[in-house]
Design a protein around this motif. Sequence first.
Motif, PDB file in Angstrom:
ATOM      1  N   ASN A  14       7.862  27.548 -25.298  1.00  0.00           N
ATOM      2  CA  ASN A  14       8.952  26.579 -25.445  1.00  0.00           C
ATOM      3  C   ASN A  14       9.956  26.729 -24.306  1.00  0.00           C
ATOM      4  N   THR A  15      10.039  25.739 -23.436  1.00  0.00           N
ATOM      5  CA  THR A  15      10.940  25.828 -22.281  1.00  0.00           C
ATOM      6  C   THR A  15      12.022  24.754 -22.332  1.00  0.00           C
ATOM      7  N   CYS A  16      12.231  24.184 -23.489  1.00  0.00           N
ATOM      8  CA  CYS A  16      13.172  23.059 -23.628  1.00  0.00           C
ATOM      9  C   CYS A  16      14.509  23.556 -24.155  1.00  0.00           C
ATOM     10  N   GLY A  22      12.156  20.633 -20.206  1.00  0.00           N
ATOM     11  CA  GLY A  22      11.305  21.780 -19.914  1.00  0.00           C
ATOM     12  C   GLY A  22      11.377  22.144 -18.458  1.00  0.00           C
ATOM     13  N   TYR A  23      11.657  23.416 -18.169  1.00  0.00           N
ATOM     14  CA  TYR A  23      11.731  23.888 -16.789  1.00  0.00           C
ATOM     15  C   TYR A  23      10.350  24.278 -16.257  1.00  0.00           C
ATOM     16  N   LYS A  24       9.404  24.389 -17.195  1.00  0.00           N
ATOM     17  CA  LYS A  24       8.023  24.731 -16.843  1.00  0.00           C
ATOM     18  C   LYS A  24       7.119  23.936 -17.776  1.00  0.00           C
ATOM     19  N   ASN A  26       4.511  23.556 -20.752  1.00  0.00           N
ATOM     20  CA  ASN A  26       4.233  24.310 -21.965  1.00  0.00           C
ATOM     21  C   ASN A  26       2.736  24.535 -22.120  1.00  0.00           C
ATOM     22  N   TYR A 271      13.704  33.284 -25.394  1.00  0.00           N
ATOM     23  CA  TYR A 271      13.153  32.085 -24.748  1.00  0.00           C
ATOM     24  C   TYR A 271      13.507  32.109 -23.261  1.00  0.00           C
ATOM     25  N   TYR A 273      13.629  30.385 -20.456  1.00  0.00           N
ATOM     26  CA  TYR A 273      13.470  28.997 -20.028  1.00  0.00           C
ATOM     27  C   TYR A 273      13.054  28.887 -18.566  1.00  0.00           C
ATOM     28  N   ARG A 274      13.634  29.706 -17.714  1.00  0.00           N
ATOM     29  CA  ARG A 274      13.398  29.590 -16.277  1.00  0.00           C
ATOM     30  C   ARG A 274      12.529  30.713 -15.722  1.00  0.00           C
ATOM     31  N   ALA A 277       7.669  33.759 -18.521  1.00  0.00           N
ATOM     32  CA  ALA A 277       7.876  34.147 -19.917  1.00  0.00           C
ATOM     33  C   ALA A 277       7.224  35.483 -20.250  1.00  0.00           C
TER      34      ALA A 277
END
Length: 324
Positions: A14-16, A22-24, A26, A271, A273-274, A277
């Motif tokens: 989850n990158t939202c 989303g930065y990437k 999913n 998470y 995000y950037r 992960a």
Amino acid sequence: MSYQYSIILGNLGNTCDRFCKGYKDNPSSPEMLSRALAAMPGISGIELVGTWDIHSGNVKEMKQRLADAGVACASIIPDTFSPKEYGKGTITSRDPAIRKKSLDYLREMSYIALEMDCNIVNLWMAQDGYDYLLAADYDQGREWLKENTQKLAEEFPSLRFALEYKPKEPRNFSYHARMADSILAAKETGCSNVGITIDTGHSFVAGENVAEAVVLAKRAGDMLFHMHFNDNHGSWDDDMIVGTVHFATYIDLLFWLKKTGYNGWISMDQYPYREDAAEAIAESIRWVQHYERLVDAHFDEIDSLIKENDAIRTSRFLRKLVGA
């Protein structure tokens, strides 16, 4: 005692956030599992978010995937937070149809936990709370919370239902907000299989001393069922790498987990995000393992320092730990 470590599978995908979809990209659940196992060889458990990772249609597949990977299902986390129909509450909704629907969904997730040989259902009831004053019946809301949690616990006596508390977000006020009111909520059910999950970041935002929260759960009757680890700056649930903000706090926490005999999972919940992960979550695991080793090596010394209540000696000890 060395703890068993786990991660939440969805943290790898989850990158939202509130500002960007989303930065990437999913990845799929199988891709996330492969990445987790490649980057984090020390984990022995995976937490699965209901509907995101697991549902009635793929239980056998996910069970086989975890078995092939040699990891256990550490917990099932029902998705009571993202469906739009739960925007004004799940088992505390004023709409009886929503209360029934959400309870039925929790039953479905509980059956899945049994099929996955998993004994923890982690309940983050994020939408069960309120936003405005003079717009919520606090007493009725907590009564529905008690009644429906009780129903679930009584129907599935072999499962442990862990209430994960957080003071706010997505609601401005959550019914499970801090350790003390979550203990009350669990006790009100009268069910010994209802306990607590501590998320370290949630505890920081709540203004708690997370180590003292561990002691409260112990004093209430071994009610600490599960642990989520992450870090933040204290004003929001930033879900950062463990140890990037706090240091002494985690030494204190790991000491009291050991002192109170906690024997559940040590699970990462963040998470990135950037960031990459898998690598970010692996860093959290390495930090917690390091704190665990420090506490094991200096347990008697820390115990003695606490008894002496000498802040200067404690400061010297902490400087020694960082080589200063």
